[in-house]
Write a protein that holds these residues in place. Structure first.
Motif, mmCIF file in Angstrom:
data_model
loop_
_atom_site.group_PDB
_atom_site.id
_atom_site.type_symbol
_atom_site.label_atom_id
_atom_site.label_comp_id
_atom_site.label_asym_id
_atom_site.label_seq_id
_atom_site.Cartn_x
_atom_site.Cartn_y
_atom_site.Cartn_z
ATOM 1 N N LYS A 49 0.843 -1.184 0.000
ATOM 2 C CA LYS A 49 0.000 0.000 0.000
ATOM 3 C C LYS A 49 0.883 1.240 0.000
ATOM 4 C CE LYS A 49 -4.050 -1.811 2.450
ATOM 5 N NZ LYS A 49 -4.956 -1.606 3.607
ATOM 6 N N ARG A 92 -3.373 4.344 -11.105
ATOM 7 C CA ARG A 92 -3.817 2.991 -10.748
ATOM 8 C C ARG A 92 -3.806 2.065 -11.950
ATOM 9 N NH1 ARG A 92 -8.639 5.251 -6.763
ATOM 10 N NH2 ARG A 92 -7.426 5.181 -4.825
ATOM 11 N N ASP A 137 -2.613 -4.075 -10.177
ATOM 12 C CA ASP A 137 -3.157 -4.507 -8.886
ATOM 13 C C ASP A 137 -2.100 -5.009 -7.904
ATOM 14 O OD1 ASP A 137 -2.448 -6.848 -10.105
ATOM 15 O OD2 ASP A 137 -4.487 -7.665 -10.246
ATOM 16 N N LYS A 138 -0.824 -4.907 -8.263
ATOM 17 C CA LYS A 138 0.221 -5.348 -7.343
ATOM 18 C C LYS A 138 0.504 -4.312 -6.262
ATOM 19 C CE LYS A 138 2.580 -8.468 -10.547
ATOM 20 N NZ LYS A 138 3.862 -8.804 -11.201
ATOM 21 N N ILE A 139 0.125 -3.067 -6.552
ATOM 22 C CA ILE A 139 0.338 -1.988 -5.597
ATOM 23 C C ILE A 139 -0.992 -1.287 -5.361
ATOM 24 C CG2 ILE A 139 1.515 0.201 -5.160
ATOM 25 C CD1 ILE A 139 3.780 -0.795 -6.961
ATOM 26 N N GLU A 140 -1.429 -1.228 -4.110
ATOM 27 C CA GLU A 140 -2.677 -0.552 -3.785
ATOM 28 C C GLU A 140 -2.398 0.923 -3.553
ATOM 29 O OE1 GLU A 140 -6.343 -0.621 -0.507
ATOM 30 O OE2 GLU A 140 -4.732 -2.128 -0.415
ATOM 31 N N VAL A 141 -2.964 1.762 -4.409
ATOM 32 C CA VAL A 141 -2.730 3.200 -4.328
ATOM 33 C C VAL A 141 -3.874 3.864 -3.573
ATOM 34 C CG1 VAL A 141 -2.365 5.328 -5.625
ATOM 35 C CG2 VAL A 141 -1.451 3.163 -6.497
ATOM 36 N N LEU A 142 -3.536 4.508 -2.462
ATOM 37 C CA LEU A 142 -4.519 5.227 -1.657
ATOM 38 C C LEU A 142 -4.477 6.709 -1.997
ATOM 39 C CD1 LEU A 142 -3.750 3.621 1.831
ATOM 40 C CD2 LEU A 142 -5.444 2.871 0.144
ATOM 41 N N SER A 143 -5.633 7.351 -1.977
ATOM 42 C CA SER A 143 -5.700 8.789 -2.196
ATOM 43 C C SER A 143 -5.610 9.509 -0.858
ATOM 44 C CB SER A 143 -7.009 9.153 -2.891
ATOM 45 O OG SER A 143 -8.097 8.918 -2.002
ATOM 46 N N ASP A 163 -8.620 8.733 1.101
ATOM 47 C CA ASP A 163 -8.599 7.403 1.706
ATOM 48 C C ASP A 163 -7.935 7.394 3.075
ATOM 49 O OD1 ASP A 163 -9.889 6.195 -0.469
ATOM 50 O OD2 ASP A 163 -8.005 5.807 -1.521
#
Length: 219
Positions: free
Chosen positions: A2, A17, A22-28, A31
């Motif tokens: 993350k 994104r 999907d290997k890295i979860e990007v938070l805003s 979020d």
């Protein structure tokens, strides 16, 4: 993994994104509960990117990255550059007497006003050469204690550039910012005509993000 992207810009989030997968979860920022208007007072793209990333680190102590992007037009001596997102407002304010109320200036991030101002400033100049430049500042949290009670930060910078030219009129409905008037080298369509799939392969942000992703995948 993350990681926080220091933005709430839906267009930027979607692009990043899609590129990172999907290997890295990007938070805003939303979020993580950050609704602050993070300052961007630097005079370079690098300074602004670092300023935003450091804000997230200092307030949330999470691995994060931030970007700043500028459109550089040769005939305008590299403008709008670091002022790309608020070009019309900056140009408007610069022409006012000091005693004049500035409240009527175009809003920051007003893409239509920015494009109108840029096309007006270029006029009939035949030198339309320009480039988009993105700088990404990455801050990684590195634990120095096995239990994670103590950590330090590591800072890294990644840059992506795409050469092209400014068209004489808007064309295309996709993308955002200056996309309708920027035609990348090797293509006969603007970013706004090419669509997200192609843009996410060749754009300045895609190139900077590819370097970011390559680095993160090797950790």
């Amino acid at each position: 993994m993350k990681i926080v992207f220091a933005t709430n810009n839906a267009h930027k989030l979607s692009e990043i994104r899609a590129i990172l997968g999907d290997k890295i979860e990007v938070l805003s920022l939303k979020d993580i509960g950050c609704d602050a208007d993070i300052p961007e007072t630097g005079t370079t793209l690098k300074e602004n990117a670092l300023q935003k990333a450091r804000y997230v680190w200092e307030h949330y102590h999470m691995s994060c990255f931030a970007d700043d992007t500028g459109l550089e037009v040769d005939a305008l001596d590299g403008a709008p550059g670091v002022y790309s997102a608020r070009y019309a407002a900056v140009r408007y304010t610069a022409t006012l007497p000091q005693s004049t109320d500035e409240q009527l200036a175009p809003a920051s991030h007003d893409s239509e006003a920015n494009m109108t101002q840029l096309l007006a400033d270029l006029g009939n100049n035949n030198n339309r050469k320009a480039r988009f430049r993105t700088v990404i500042a990455l801050i990684l949290k590195k634990d120095v204690c096995p239990c994670g009670c103590t950590s330090i930060k590591q800072e890294h910078l990644f840059e992506g550039v795409v050469e092209g030219e400014i068209t004489r009129e808007r064309s295309g409905a996709e993308g955002f910012g200056y996309d309708p008037i920027f035609r990348p080298d090797g293509y006969d369509k603007t970013f706004a005509e090419l669509g997200a799939d192609i843009k996410n392969q060749i754009s300045h942000r895609a190139r900077a993000t590819a370097k970011l992703a390559d680095y993160l995948m090797r950790l």
